[in-house]
Design a protein around this motif. Structure first.
Motif, short mmCIF file in Angstrom:
data_model
loop_
_atom_site.label_atom_id
_atom_site.label_comp_id
_atom_site.label_asym_id
_atom_site.label_seq_id
_atom_site.Cartn_x
_atom_site.Cartn_y
_atom_site.Cartn_z
N HIS A 1 0.82 -1.21 0.00
CA HIS A 1 0.00 0.00 0.00
C HIS A 1 0.85 1.26 0.00
O HIS A 1 0.45 2.28 -0.59
CB HIS A 1 -0.94 -0.02 1.21
N ARG A 2 2.04 1.20 0.62
CA ARG A 2 2.90 2.39 0.62
C ARG A 2 3.49 2.64 -0.76
O ARG A 2 3.56 3.79 -1.22
CB ARG A 2 4.03 2.23 1.65
N VAL A 3 3.89 1.58 -1.45
CA VAL A 3 4.46 1.75 -2.78
C VAL A 3 3.39 2.21 -3.77
O VAL A 3 3.64 3.06 -4.62
CB VAL A 3 5.15 0.46 -3.26
N ARG A 4 2.18 1.66 -3.64
CA ARG A 4 1.10 2.13 -4.51
C ARG A 4 0.80 3.61 -4.24
O ARG A 4 0.56 4.38 -5.17
CB ARG A 4 -0.17 1.29 -4.28
N GLY A 5 0.82 4.00 -2.98
CA GLY A 5 0.63 5.41 -2.66
C GLY A 5 1.78 6.27 -3.16
O GLY A 5 1.57 7.43 -3.56
N TRP A 6 2.99 5.72 -3.14
CA TRP A 6 4.15 6.45 -3.65
C TRP A 6 3.99 6.73 -5.14
O TRP A 6 4.28 7.84 -5.60
CB TRP A 6 5.42 5.64 -3.39
N THR A 7 3.51 5.76 -5.91
CA THR A 7 3.31 5.99 -7.34
C THR A 7 2.27 7.10 -7.58
O THR A 7 2.43 7.91 -8.49
CB THR A 7 2.86 4.71 -8.07
N THR A 8 1.23 7.13 -6.76
CA THR A 8 0.26 8.21 -6.88
C THR A 8 0.90 9.55 -6.59
O THR A 8 0.65 10.55 -7.27
CB THR A 8 -0.93 7.98 -5.93
N GLY A 9 1.75 9.59 -5.56
CA GLY A 9 2.47 10.83 -5.23
C GLY A 9 3.37 11.28 -6.37
O GLY A 9 3.49 12.48 -6.64
N VAL A 10 4.01 10.33 -7.05
CA VAL A 10 4.85 10.67 -8.20
C VAL A 10 4.00 11.27 -9.31
O VAL A 10 4.38 12.27 -9.93
CB VAL A 10 5.60 9.42 -8.70
N LEU A 11 2.83 10.69 -9.56
CA LEU A 11 1.94 11.23 -10.59
C LEU A 11 1.48 12.64 -10.23
O LEU A 11 1.28 13.48 -11.12
CB LEU A 11 0.74 10.31 -10.78
N GLU A 12 1.32 12.91 -8.95
CA GLU A 12 0.97 14.27 -8.53
C GLU A 12 2.12 15.23 -8.82
O GLU A 12 1.91 16.35 -9.29
CB GLU A 12 0.61 14.27 -7.05
N LEU A 13 3.35 14.79 -8.52
CA LEU A 13 4.52 15.64 -8.78
C LEU A 13 4.72 15.90 -10.26
O LEU A 13 5.20 16.97 -10.66
CB LEU A 13 5.77 14.99 -8.18
N LEU A 14 4.34 14.94 -11.11
CA LEU A 14 4.47 15.09 -12.55
C LEU A 14 3.33 15.89 -13.16
O LEU A 14 3.35 16.18 -14.36
CB LEU A 14 4.54 13.70 -13.21
N GLY A 15 2.32 16.21 -12.37
CA GLY A 15 1.18 16.95 -12.88
C GLY A 15 0.18 16.10 -13.63
O GLY A 15 -0.70 16.62 -14.32
N VAL A 16 0.27 14.78 -13.48
CA VAL A 16 -0.65 13.86 -14.15
C VAL A 16 -1.93 13.71 -13.35
O VAL A 16 -3.03 13.64 -13.90
CB VAL A 16 0.01 12.48 -14.36
#
Length: 421
Positions: free
Chosen positions: A144-159
């Motif tokens: 769940h932490r890694v899945r949340g990390w990918t969401t955070g990356v998408l937020e940083l990328l503006g996706v």
């Protein structure tokens, strides 16, 4: 052959049985409203199968009931955890220690693990940032932490747009749609040459590889996002409390449209699912993170019950038997949605009207009965209120809206001199 172990959870009204296999079986008590309310079994933790005792079974079952992670005791230094993200364009591992690491996959051999000594492995999550230590890391938390990390990356990328207040239960919702829309908008040539998801995977894999070879590497992505908390029948949220008269209560949510309430002191009639609904649509109604909001609804309801010394209607019952509804109809179509107030009913009706007018009769709406909150070929929308004299009689409260005859006074409440039936 391992000894068969049984654990009865009196408050949950469940009996757990483990016979040495890979599953812990569940048996419902008489307060459980219908067969299938809970899963028939849950997976036994891998390491626990080798050391299960009566105490260990109780610990695991209590953890499941409370929505906590299973205490597996896995030694990640000896048995590392691996996964892949972003269409297998990124490899992730945890080998014990203070960090979770990741590395871009080899484009030619995407599913082949990188060597352990590759310099591409870089930290992406610090355990201390999440209040964890190597001793408290579980596979469930890592996932769940890694899945949340990918969401955070998408937020940083503006996706993907970040939530104003990150909520573990809702974190990551809408990611797939956001990726599709972003890709079509930003990579039109690649989409035409390949496909939407093919273009996305090519772009994100290239972005990851380019970032990883920069001097700072993925430092800007370190500790992105939060741990997700996905709810399901296998991983429910539960909350326990007791009324002033000693009646024990269980509140259960599987992540769907209903929060349920049961009591081991008040056996349910089998099949009486509607009688155990505490709350409808917590996702849509919550103001802020969902679980704290549900708990506050529970506390307020219990306080009212204790103050009146009776078990008052639940918020779900108040909506289910609420005095207002909108009705959507069309050729071979009849749907309705209930509301507690006139204002909510008219707001929903007018929103449905606008959708139907602009999408050739296709409408999404909030229903408490249907499992599919959408309707096609909607031609007529009306607002009705329940008759105070006849519970099963609904009276028109305004002139209905019709897609073929959208008169100006449609969905405007009748004046007091006009009949509403």
């Amino acid at each position: 052959m391992p000894e068969t172990l049984t654990y009865s959870h009196a408050h949950a009204d469940l009996t757990f049985t483990w016979d040495g296999g890979t599953q812990i079986k569940l048996c419902d008590g008489v307060s459980v409203p219908y067969s299938g309310f809970y899963p028939s079994s849950i997976s036994a933790p891998k390491t626990a199968q080798q050391v299960f005792t009566q105490a260990a079974l109780k610990e695991v079952c209590d953890a499941w009931w409370q929505g906590m992670e299973f205490p597996t005791g896995r030694d990640f230094a000896q048995d590392p955890w691996h996964t892949a993200e972003f269409g297998a364009g990124l490899q992730v591992r945890y080998r014990g220690g203070p960090v979770v690491e990741a590395a871009p996959a080899d484009p030619a051999h995407r599913y082949q693990p990188l060597p352990d000594d590759s310099t591409l492995w870089q930290p992406i999550i610090n355990l201390t940032a999440d209040g964890r230590t190597p001793a408290t890391v579980t596979t469930a938390w890592l996932h769940h932490r890694v899945r949340g990390w990918t969401t955070g990356v998408l937020e940083l990328l503006g996706v993907h747009a970040p939530q104003p207040v990150p909520d573990p239960v809702q974190y990551g919702e809408g990611v797939h749609d956001a990726i599709v829309h972003w890709t079509i908008r930003n990579l039109p040539d690649q989409v035409k040459a390949d496909s939407t998801m093919g273009a996305w995977h090519t772009w994100i894999a290239s972005t990851i590889r380019e970032l990883w070879i920069t001097p700072s590497g993925p430092v800007l992505w370190r500790n992105a996002g939060i741990a997700e908390q996905r709810l399901s029948q296998q991983h429910p949220w539960t909350y326990q409390d007791t009324l002033a008269d000693g009646t024990r209560l269980n509140f259960v949510w599987f992540g769907g449209r209903c929060v349920y309430v049961t009591s081991p002191d008040a056996p349910a009639r089998r099949g009486a699912r509607d009688n155990t609904i505490f709350l409808f649509h917590p996702h849509e109604q919550a103001t802020g993170p969902v679980l704290p909001w549900i708990e506050e609804q529970v506390r307020q309801w219990i306080a009212t019950c204790n103050a009146t010394k009776t078990r008052v209607d639940t918020p779900g019952a108040a909506l289910q038997y609420g005095p207002w509804r909108i009705e959507l109809s069309g050729p071979g179509l009849s749907h309705d949605a209930r509301f507690a107030t006139e204002q909510e009913a008219y707001a929903a009706a007018r929103q449905a009207r606008d959708q139907a007018a602009n999408t050739d009769g296709c409408v999404t709406f909030r229903s408490i009965f249907s499992t599919n909150d959408s309707a096609a070929r909607v031609t007529t929308i009306s607002v009705q209120r329940r008759s105070p004299e006849h519970e099963d009689l609904w009276c028109a409260h305004s002139h209905p809206w019709n897609i073929y005859n959208p008169v100006p006074n449609a969905l405007t409440p009748y004046t007091r001199t006009q009949p509403d039936s």
